[in-house]
Design an enzyme around this catalytic site. Structure first.
Site, PDB file in Angstrom:
ATOM      1  N   SER A 156      54.874  19.205   2.228  1.00  0.00           N
ATOM      2  CA  SER A 156      55.686  18.892   3.413  1.00  0.00           C
ATOM      3  C   SER A 156      54.879  19.133   4.680  1.00  0.00           C
ATOM      4  O   SER A 156      54.872  18.303   5.605  1.00  0.00           O
ATOM      5  CB  SER A 156      56.930  19.778   3.456  1.00  0.00           C
ATOM      6  OG  SER A 156      57.556  19.840   2.211  1.00  0.00           O
ATOM      7  N   THR A 157      54.185  20.272   4.716  1.00  0.00           N
ATOM      8  CA  THR A 157      53.417  20.655   5.899  1.00  0.00           C
ATOM      9  C   THR A 157      52.270  19.681   6.160  1.00  0.00           C
ATOM     10  O   THR A 157      51.855  19.496   7.302  1.00  0.00           O
ATOM     11  CB  THR A 157      52.860  22.084   5.701  1.00  0.00           C
ATOM     12  OG1 THR A 157      53.955  22.939   5.352  1.00  0.00           O
ATOM     13  CG2 THR A 157      52.176  22.615   6.932  1.00  0.00           C
ATOM     14  N   TYR A 160      57.842  21.423  -7.518  1.00  0.00           N
ATOM     15  CA  TYR A 160      58.107  21.739  -6.111  1.00  0.00           C
ATOM     16  C   TYR A 160      59.600  21.570  -5.872  1.00  0.00           C
ATOM     17  O   TYR A 160      60.098  20.450  -5.787  1.00  0.00           O
ATOM     18  CB  TYR A 160      57.286  20.812  -5.223  1.00  0.00           C
ATOM     19  CG  TYR A 160      57.436  21.031  -3.716  1.00  0.00           C
ATOM     20  CD1 TYR A 160      58.135  22.112  -3.182  1.00  0.00           C
ATOM     21  CD2 TYR A 160      56.846  20.149  -2.824  1.00  0.00           C
ATOM     22  CE1 TYR A 160      58.252  22.296  -1.815  1.00  0.00           C
ATOM     23  CE2 TYR A 160      56.949  20.323  -1.441  1.00  0.00           C
ATOM     24  CZ  TYR A 160      57.657  21.396  -0.954  1.00  0.00           C
ATOM     25  OH  TYR A 160      57.777  21.578   0.410  1.00  0.00           O
ATOM     26  N   LYS A 206      57.188  26.105  -7.319  1.00  0.00           N
ATOM     27  CA  LYS A 206      57.162  26.526  -5.911  1.00  0.00           C
ATOM     28  C   LYS A 206      58.616  26.543  -5.489  1.00  0.00           C
ATOM     29  O   LYS A 206      59.266  25.499  -5.393  1.00  0.00           O
ATOM     30  CB  LYS A 206      56.358  25.530  -5.090  1.00  0.00           C
ATOM     31  CG  LYS A 206      56.474  25.708  -3.603  1.00  0.00           C
ATOM     32  CD  LYS A 206      55.334  24.969  -2.931  1.00  0.00           C
ATOM     33  CE  LYS A 206      55.766  24.177  -1.711  1.00  0.00           C
ATOM     34  NZ  LYS A 206      56.585  24.883  -0.750  1.00  0.00           N
ATOM     35  N   THR A 229      61.259  27.037  -2.987  1.00  0.00           N
ATOM     36  CA  THR A 229      61.544  27.081  -1.547  1.00  0.00           C
ATOM     37  C   THR A 229      63.053  26.995  -1.361  1.00  0.00           C
ATOM     38  O   THR A 229      63.614  25.926  -1.105  1.00  0.00           O
ATOM     39  CB  THR A 229      60.822  25.940  -0.809  1.00  0.00           C
ATOM     40  OG1 THR A 229      59.435  25.970  -1.154  1.00  0.00           O
ATOM     41  CG2 THR A 229      60.936  26.111   0.699  1.00  0.00           C
ATOM     42  N   GLY A 283      58.444  30.044  -1.320  1.00  0.00           N
ATOM     43  CA  GLY A 283      58.179  28.961  -0.356  1.00  0.00           C
ATOM     44  C   GLY A 283      58.614  29.236   1.062  1.00  0.00           C
ATOM     45  O   GLY A 283      58.134  28.590   1.982  1.00  0.00           O
ATOM     46  N   ASP A 312      58.400  31.498   4.148  1.00  0.00           N
ATOM     47  CA  ASP A 312      57.551  32.575   4.663  1.00  0.00           C
ATOM     48  C   ASP A 312      58.382  33.713   5.273  1.00  0.00           C
ATOM     49  O   ASP A 312      57.996  34.877   5.213  1.00  0.00           O
ATOM     50  CB  ASP A 312      56.586  32.018   5.724  1.00  0.00           C
ATOM     51  CG  ASP A 312      55.948  30.711   5.279  1.00  0.00           C
ATOM     52  OD1 ASP A 312      56.115  30.325   4.104  1.00  0.00           O
ATOM     53  OD2 ASP A 312      55.296  30.068   6.107  1.00  0.00           O
ATOM     54  N   GLU A 313      59.521  33.339   5.864  1.00  0.00           N
ATOM     55  CA  GLU A 313      60.375  34.343   6.508  1.00  0.00           C
ATOM     56  C   GLU A 313      61.115  35.206   5.481  1.00  0.00           C
ATOM     57  O   GLU A 313      61.758  36.194   5.828  1.00  0.00           O
ATOM     58  CB  GLU A 313      61.361  33.681   7.491  1.00  0.00           C
ATOM     59  CG  GLU A 313      62.203  32.543   6.950  1.00  0.00           C
ATOM     60  CD  GLU A 313      61.475  31.184   6.973  1.00  0.00           C
ATOM     61  OE1 GLU A 313      60.303  31.133   6.551  1.00  0.00           O
ATOM     62  OE2 GLU A 313      62.097  30.186   7.374  1.00  0.00           O
ATOM     63  N   ILE A 328      53.424  30.064  -1.045  1.00  0.00           N
ATOM     64  CA  ILE A 328      52.813  28.874  -0.441  1.00  0.00           C
ATOM     65  C   ILE A 328      53.544  28.654   0.877  1.00  0.00           C
ATOM     66  O   ILE A 328      54.770  28.480   0.869  1.00  0.00           O
ATOM     67  CB  ILE A 328      52.995  27.642  -1.355  1.00  0.00           C
ATOM     68  CG1 ILE A 328      52.304  27.870  -2.721  1.00  0.00           C
ATOM     69  CG2 ILE A 328      52.457  26.380  -0.674  1.00  0.00           C
ATOM     70  CD1 ILE A 328      52.640  26.833  -3.786  1.00  0.00           C
ATOM     71  N   SER A 386      53.615  27.275   5.229  1.00  0.00           N
ATOM     72  CA  SER A 386      53.066  26.555   6.377  1.00  0.00           C
ATOM     73  C   SER A 386      52.526  27.522   7.425  1.00  0.00           C
ATOM     74  O   SER A 386      51.485  27.275   8.029  1.00  0.00           O
ATOM     75  CB  SER A 386      54.154  25.688   7.016  1.00  0.00           C
ATOM     76  OG  SER A 386      55.171  26.513   7.565  1.00  0.00           O
TER      77      SER A 386
HETATM   78  O1  NGF Z   1      57.977  23.398   5.860  1.00  0.00           O
HETATM   79  C1  NGF Z   1      58.808  23.684   5.043  1.00  0.00           C
HETATM   80  C2  NGF Z   1      60.040  22.889   4.963  1.00  0.00           C
HETATM   81  N1  NGF Z   1      58.676  24.710   4.223  1.00  0.00           N
HETATM   82  C3  NGF Z   1      57.450  25.501   4.212  1.00  0.00           C
HETATM   83  C4  NGF Z   1      56.861  25.459   2.865  1.00  0.00           C
HETATM   84  O2  NGF Z   1      57.790  25.824   1.880  1.00  0.00           O
HETATM   85  C5  NGF Z   1      56.414  23.994   2.720  1.00  0.00           C
HETATM   86  C6  NGF Z   1      57.666  26.895   4.686  1.00  0.00           C
HETATM   87  O3  NGF Z   1      56.414  27.498   4.767  1.00  0.00           O
HETATM   88  C7  NGF Z   1      55.297  23.815   1.909  1.00  0.00           C
HETATM   89  O4  NGF Z   1      54.852  24.694   1.266  1.00  0.00           O
HETATM   90  C8  NGF Z   1      54.728  22.462   1.862  1.00  0.00           C
HETATM   91  O5  NGF Z   1      53.956  22.092   2.725  1.00  0.00           O
HETATM   92  O6  NGF Z   1      55.053  21.740   0.934  1.00  0.00           O
HETATM   93  C9  NGF Z   1      58.352  26.882   6.056  1.00  0.00           C
HETATM   94  O7  NGF Z   1      57.683  26.006   6.923  1.00  0.00           O
HETATM   95  C10 NGF Z   1      58.387  28.246   6.683  1.00  0.00           C
HETATM   96  O8  NGF Z   1      58.924  29.171   5.801  1.00  0.00           O
HETATM   97  C11 NGF Z   1      59.213  28.210   7.985  1.00  0.00           C
HETATM   98  O9  NGF Z   1      60.568  27.962   7.690  1.00  0.00           O
HETATM   99  O10 NGF Z   1      61.126  23.660   4.709  1.00  0.00           O
END
Ligand code: NGF
Length: 288
Positions: free
Chosen positions: A44-45, A133, A161, A163, A185, A187-188, A202, A204
């Site tokens: 996604s990132t 994922y 993964k 999330t 997934g 981060d918070e 994993i 962003s």
């Molecule tokens: O960006 C998202 C969308 N989730 C990411 C991560 O789970 C995405 C997360 O780090 C990821 O790993 C990917 O690129 O596929 C969040 O950005 C972060 O926790 C802030 O909410 O939900």
């Protein structure tokens, strides 16, 4: 494959082309400065769902070429066009990616048999391991414990993964499948997931906050929960600011502020206004 992986950003120019020099800088920054164990590419990132098949391959090429064998590489190949997912799985496997990953198929309301067939079709085409994922908030696909179990029956499905903020389900999966890899997934919520003994994460925000993520993960593993909570608090002050200002464009501006040529986001994602850029820099000054 355990450890902390950056959900890698990609640098694009203003027209939406891949900025190779910038992408190489992002890769090096995540390896040399953030000291990640691995990179999760075209997730996604990485704005994967906004780019062409040719660009996905180009990014897999550049990242592998820059990272070499310095860190583990996971290639996200999931796509609604299953032929494309298979092609990307083969492509990344041939390049030497350590594992592939595929988002659950979304948009159409696929039933579980269809989801299972999607994963088996990808896996039958390559000699590589796969990480599911799962990101229900974006895909609308919620799988239960039994369904994860059915997908895990294929030995090539080595993990997930995860999330989602569902810590009940996370604990049940951890307990039922100790041999599978679980990557957190969100981060918070890293501390909460780490306490449940995930194998890694994993994220962003690791593009800019990877070192704190490692502290949280390792302190939790050592049972030093009070200290881990303090680092999660500092992390969440940062993440709250990032989310408020616009997730991916703000991380890109922070990278640029640190001298990494992170470029622009792909349309229709918008770039930050002058005011948003200033705010991103203020958040970086205050919380990084
Ligand atoms: O960006 C998202 C969308 N989730 C990411 C991560 O789970 C995405 C997360 O780090 C990821 O790993 C990917 O690129 O596929 C969040 O950005 C972060 O926790 C802030 O909410 O939900």
């Amino acid at each position: 494959m355990k450890g902390l992986y950056t959900a890698l950003m990609c640098s694009f120019d203003e027209k939406g082309n891949v900025n190779e020099k910038g992408l190489r800088e992002i890769v090096r920054h995540n390896i040399d400065v953030q000291q990640m164990d691995g990179l999760y590419v075209n997730g996604s990132t990485g704005e994967n769902f906004l780019i062409s098949l040719a660009q996905k391959k180009q990014i897999f090429d550049i990242v592998k070429n820059e990272a070499g064998d310095d860190v583990k590489l996971i290639a996200q190949v999931g796509a609604l066009n299953l032929d494309e997912a298979v092609e990307l799985a083969k492509y990344a496997t041939d390049l030497g990616y350590n594992a592939i990953s595929a988002v659950t198929p979304f948009y159409y309301k696929f039933d579980f048999e269809e989801i299972k067939d999607y994963y088996n079709t990808i896996l039958n085409s390559v000699d590589n391991d796969l990480i599911i994922y799962s990101i229900p908030a974006l895909t609308g696909v919620n799988m239960n414990l039994e369904q994860f179990g059915e997908l895990f029956e294929n030995d090539k499905v080595i993990g997930v993964k995860f999330t989602a903020p569902d810590f009940f389900l996370l604990e049940r999966i951890r307990h039922a499948y100790p041999e599978k890899l679980i990557f957190s997934g969100f981060d918070e919520m890293l501390l909460s997931a780490s306490v449940l003994n995930v194998d890694g994460a994993i994220g962003s925000t690791f593009n800019v906050n990877g070192q704190r993520a490692r502290q949280i993960f390792e302190l939790a593993q050592e049972g030093r929960i009070d200290e881990a909570r303090d680092v999660q608090k500092a992390t969440n002050d940062l993440i709250a600011g990032i989310l408020d200002n616009g997730l991916y464009p703000t991380i890109k501006e922070m990278l640029k502020y640190k001298g990494v040529d992170a470029g622009f986001c792909r349309k229709p994602m918008k770039s930050l206004s002058e005011e948003g850029i200033k705010r991103a820099q203020e958040i970086a000054d205050k919380h990084l």
